[in-house]
Write a protein that holds these residues in place. Structure first.
Motif, short mmCIF file in Angstrom:
data_model
loop_
_atom_site.label_atom_id
_atom_site.label_comp_id
_atom_site.label_asym_id
_atom_site.label_seq_id
_atom_site.Cartn_x
_atom_site.Cartn_y
_atom_site.Cartn_z
N LEU A 3 -0.60 -4.43 2.89
CA LEU A 3 0.70 -4.87 3.38
C LEU A 3 1.15 -6.19 2.77
N ILE A 4 0.25 -6.86 2.06
CA ILE A 4 0.54 -8.22 1.63
C ILE A 4 0.92 -8.27 0.16
N HIS A 5 2.02 -8.98 -0.14
CA HIS A 5 2.37 -9.23 -1.54
C HIS A 5 1.46 -10.33 -2.08
N SER A 17 8.18 -2.66 -1.20
CA SER A 17 7.02 -3.16 -0.47
C SER A 17 5.90 -3.37 -1.49
N SER A 18 4.80 -3.96 -1.02
CA SER A 18 3.66 -4.16 -1.91
C SER A 18 3.17 -2.82 -2.46
N ASN A 19 3.15 -1.79 -1.62
CA ASN A 19 2.76 -0.45 -2.08
C ASN A 19 3.68 0.03 -3.18
N ASP A 20 4.98 -0.24 -3.04
CA ASP A 20 5.95 0.19 -4.04
C ASP A 20 5.66 -0.49 -5.38
N VAL A 21 5.40 -1.80 -5.33
CA VAL A 21 5.16 -2.54 -6.57
C VAL A 21 3.92 -2.00 -7.27
N LYS A 22 2.88 -1.74 -6.49
CA LYS A 22 1.63 -1.27 -7.09
C LYS A 22 1.79 0.14 -7.64
#
Lengths: 229, 502, 222
Positions: free
Chosen positions: C47-49, C144-149
């Motif tokens: 959940l964390i950037h 979200s962080s998931n999106d970036v990854k």
């Protein structure tokens, strides 16, 4: 140095604000008002600063003094000593601290080298930098990128732990990747079930349009808050 | 140490899904309190007949199984109108005070689900909810007569609210009726899209033995087993999973053994569903029934979970085993499983309904031991579901018939449980690494920004992931609110007007 | 003024600790930095950037000018800055339940820290010591962080695929394209704006939007 995690950097800056005022407003309140007025998302001054992932500003008026129930390392010792003298019961109470100055807190997560970053920041948001840092001690020595960098380094605190949950890629890389994710997801859905030749033609046109390897090509913008149509 | 609950103090609808215990019909009635004194007298009279959670037919003074059950609950407005003191009212959580209508932006009740499109009963201030579950319609009518008499005797102090939509375009009915779906004259546990419903109720400590099968229903343990959830996740006044009493209003007698209930009337767009399934079923390699199973995570005909029966062949094997199984074994086949053999969603997609509303231990994403317990992210988001379908599908090609589900969700904390699941897991997908993709069946899909869902395949196969495009809104909210379900003790002190949290 | 920028939430927590205890925290942080497997729970939570912990010794607050009064503090302070997806109110349960031990390890040496379980005292402790952000900027509010990854993974896979198979014969192209979809099937979620984080935040957003609209309206006779 714990400020660095591969290519990502954690910059933490605390700048003491002068204890003065303009009319009825203290310097600290003036700075806070300026910060609150700044536009957000793609309109934020930080959106112009290259390689900024996420950044924040706030005014630290004072530290908090604790009063809630909680653990204490000396808890049981104090409890036992308190049998003998009440001063131990009182000593167990958390102390009250007070800051003598207010601080402008600036925290930024960015890609790359600190000096390059600060130089980039000075180049694009000098007006806003002066608008908020102008009320801080010793900022009157700052008049160019070099002196700005020196000033920030004097205000910098080092991170004891920097956790990177996303990526440490350049901002352009992140934005381009997000753009491609959005576009390719759409492409995949729209072209489901097509025969090979037709699919390939459409795919080639898609690649020409989105230019995956060209970071300067079509992409998301920093701070972009609405979807590409 | 086994927890023992005072079942006589807890209302029966919390502990028992009446529909599964031989009560195929129900009636939900909504009232408004106009006079505090008369309202309290009314509540006192109803309380005498309220059905508790006590097990029927056991013990030295057995309680016979009633012909019709009676339960009662109140909105914040209702408690206020009944004279519950301000000091107690202040202890109720903000979302309950606001009521469900005002929470529409959090819940995603927009477009056709927006409150302006709800049954007109919900455009009035609802105070009291009374529910009857009957062994037959006749018993419900009798009980209803009794209630109407009490309302009459209140001389305008308690008023019945009309405005429920029903068959043939009626919009001003006095009650919301519900009943199980019949297929070829036989009672089923299906709902109007054809799915077998009512499987997988959470199991918590203190439930009577008859329902205390935690396999698949409780919380997953690190060694692959199951344990009942803490009582306080569902009933106030008992420790919850966070090792504390759930926040509750004062005094203790008002909240202990009470709980919160979310009532929602969900209209089902049967015509759209059938057309969409037909159209996509032609494109989907596994065929229409497998696709229908992918929407929810269970096969329509008998609720076989996709995780255990991921395709047509394995479904046949599952069916054969099910046919030979004992009642206990069947229960385990339906409920006692987890997602560890399905990390990619190839069996049960991430946007399938049951995976969204109860991810079990799948949010560890295969990193065993990463969290304190495997169910760390789902144990606090469990919800007890009660209710029944309403109406009948007269024309399966139309949406505008009177057909849907009345769902009542029981939880100790509306915001942490129901609202979180609704907002973060049904209408959003980040926790499932699905960005903004929604729950296929319940999501508030819009035409403006068409929704899609990915149906993944096994990574080492040569199949192709299937994209469900332009998912239409299959379910629309037609009404509801947040209610407080008092314990029997709480009902008594509300009725007596003796609540004093000093 | 907001702790929210798109899908990210800015949390600022400042907590006092005894000056002679700071070495314990520094040691724990050093171990966590050196042995990333200790942060497995946080990584899985996803959940964390970016997040950081800073320890300020009681004599280490920047002192830049002789006219600036010197600070005279009893305690040293730990600063925690996090950028995570969802609000604290929504996700405190997720943090407490997934990594209670980790939370305790990092905050145990702070004054009056109540442990992460039971939840309510911990929730209150963080809120008590939380400072609002005055300006929060997020370069990727829609992600979200998931999106970036997942975007990172997708870009690399797409470029690799394109390099090898853009001009392959159609049948081979189709086969490999399907393999690409299989590989990326968990990365194809559609990104949209964040669900509203709270009623208060939604109201502020709405007001800001209305103000923007008024600013850009043609001048009517005033």
């Amino acid at each position: 140095m714990s400020n660095v995690s591969n290519n990502a950097y954690a910059l933490t800056v605390l700048s003491p604000i002068k204890n003065d005022h303009i009319g009825e407003l203290s310097y600290g309140d003036i700075v806070r008002n300026k910060l609150i007025e700044w536009d957000v998302d793609e309109g934020s001054p930080m959106a112009k600063v290259p390689q900024t992932y996420l950044a924040r500003y706030f005014i630290l008026d004072d530290v908090f003094s604790e009063a809630l129930a909680g653990g204490d390392f000396w808890g049981t010792s104090y409890d036992i000593l308190a049998f003998f003298s009440d001063k131990f019961r009182r000593r167990a109470l958390p102390k009250i601290d007070q800051l003598k100055s207010r601080y402008l807190v600036f925290s930024s997560n960015f890609h790359g080298d600190l000096e390059i970053y600060l130089r980039g920041m000075w180049a694009v948001m000098q007006k806003e930098i002066k608008e908020v840092w102008g009320y801080c001690y010793a900022f009157d020595h700052v008049h160019d990128a070099d002196t700005f960098i020196a000033y920030i380094k004097k205000c910098q605190l080092n991170a004891a732990l920097f956790f990177v949950g996303s990526t440490d890629d350049s901002l352009e890389e992140q934005l381009k990747s997000l753009y491609l994710k959005q576009e390719f997801s759409k492409f995949a859905v729209e072209h489901q079930g097509l025969p090979a030749m037709e699919l390939q033609k459409a795919y080639q046109a898609f690649i020409r349009r989105v230019e995956p390897t060209n970071l300067a090509g079509p992409s998301w913008k920093p701070g972009q808050s609405t979807l590409c149509k | 140490m086994t927890k023992v609950l005072d079942l006589h103090d807890i209302q029966g609808n919390i502990v028992r899904a009446y529909g599964r215990f031989g009560f195929p019909v129900a009636r939900y009635i909504f009232l408004q309190i106009r006079d505090g004194d008369k309202g309290r007298a009314f509540v006192g009279a109803v309380t005498n007949k309220v059905t508790s959670a006590a097990t029927w037919g056991v013990g030295p003074h057995p309680i016979p199984k009633p012909k019709v059950t009676t339960n009662i609950a109140f909105t914040y407005g209702g408690l206020k109108a009944l004279g519950v003191p301000r000091e107690s009212l202040r202890g109720f959580p903000p979302e309950f005070v606001m009521g469900m209508k005002k929470r529409k932006d959090i819940l995603g009740d927009d477009g056709p689900s927006a409150p302006e499109n709800w049954d007109s009963v919900w455009h009035q201030e609802v105070h009291v909810f009374v529910s009857f579950n009957g062994q037959s319609q006749e018993f419900i009518e009798q009980q209803c007569q009794w209630l109407l008499q009490l309302i009459d005797q209140s001389d305008g102090g308690v008023v019945l609210l009309r405005g429920h939509r029903g068959d043939d375009g009626s919009t001003d009915l006095p009650y919301q009726d519900a009943k199980i779906v019949f297929e070829n004259g036989k009672p089923t546990s299906k709902e109007h899209f054809g799915y077998t419903d009512g499987i997988g109720d959470p199991v918590f400590e203190g439930l009577p033995d008859s329902v205390l099968n935690a396999n698949g229903r409780g919380k997953p343990t690190a060694d692959g087993g199951w344990e009942p959830l803490a009582t306080g996740e569902f009933i106030l006044g008992h420790f919850d999973e966070a090792h504390e009493y759930p926040p509750a209003p004062k005094p203790f007698l008002l909240s202990r053994n009470s709980t919160f209930m979310v009532y929602r009337k969900l209209h089902q767009n049967v015509g759209t569903f059938n057309a969409y399934l037909e159209e996509q079923g032609k494109l989907y390699p596994g065929g229409k029934e497998l696709l229908a199973a992918k929407f929810v995570g269970r096969w329509r005909d008998n609720g076989a979970p996709l995780v255990s029966a991921p395709d047509v062949e394995r479904k046949k094997i599952w069916d054969a085993k099910f046919a030979q199984a004992t009642s206990q074994e069947r229960d385990n086949m339906l409920s006692s499983w987890d997602y560890d053999k399905d990390p990619n969603g190839a069996k049960c997609p991430f946007s399938s309904h049951i995976r969204r509303i109860n991810p079990r231990s799948s949010l560890e994403f295969g990193n065993k031991g990463a969290f304190d317990t495997p169910g760390a992210l789902s144990n606090r988001r469990r919800i007890i579901r009660r209710g029944l379908p309403y109406g009948e599908v007269k024309d399966p090609d139309r949406d505008d018939g009177n057909h849907g589900i009345i769902i009542m969700m029981i939880n100790a904390d509306i915001n942490r449980q129901f609202e979180f699941v609704q907002q973060q897991w049904i209408n959003y997908g980040n926790d499932f690494k699905a960005s903004n993709d929604r729950d296929i069946i319940l999501g508030n899909h819009s035409k403006e920004f068409p929704s899609k869902a990915v149906l993944p395949v096994e990574p080492d196969s040569d199949q192709v992931p299937f994209f469900l495009k332009a998912i239409p809104r299959l379910v629309e909210t037609r009404g509801g609110d947040y209610f407080f379900v008092p314990s029997i003790t709480a009902l008594c002190i509300i009725a007596e007007g003796t609540i004093d949290p000093t | 003024m907001s702790n929210i920028a798109g899908k990210s939430y800015a949390m600022n927590v400042i907590t006092p600790m005894r000056w002679y205890m700071t070495w314990i925290n520094k040691l724990i942080f050093w171990i966590a930095q050196k042995f990333p497997s200790t942060l497995r729970g946080l990584v899985t939570l996803s959940l964390i950037h970016y997040a950081r912990w800073v320890i300020i010794g009681r004599n280490q607050l920047p002192h830049l000018d002789k006219r600036q009064p010197k600070e005279d503090l009893h305690y040293s302070y730990m600063l925690f800055f996090s950028n995570f997806n969802g609000s604290w109110e929504q996700y405190v349960d997720s943090f407490t339940f997934s990594i209670p031990r980790g939370l305790d390890l990092f905050w145990k040496w702070n004054i009056r820290y109540p442990h992460s379980v039971p939840l309510t005292p911990f929730h209150k402790y963080i809120q008590y010591n939380q400072i609002e952000t005055n300006h929060y900027y997020n370069a990727t509010p829609l992600a979200s962080s998931n999106d970036v990854k997942s975007a990172k993974k997708l870009k690399a896979a797409l470029i690799e695929f394109d390099r090898k198979f853009n001009t392959a014969v159609p049948d081979q192209f189709l086969d490999q394209y399907n393999a690409l979809l299989r590989n990326l099937q968990g990365d194809l979620g559609d990104m949209r704006p964040t669900p509203i984080v709270s009623m208060a935040a939604a109201a502020v957003s709405k007001r800001r939007f209305e103000d923007e609209k008024k600013l850009h309206q043609p001048n009517v006779n005033i």
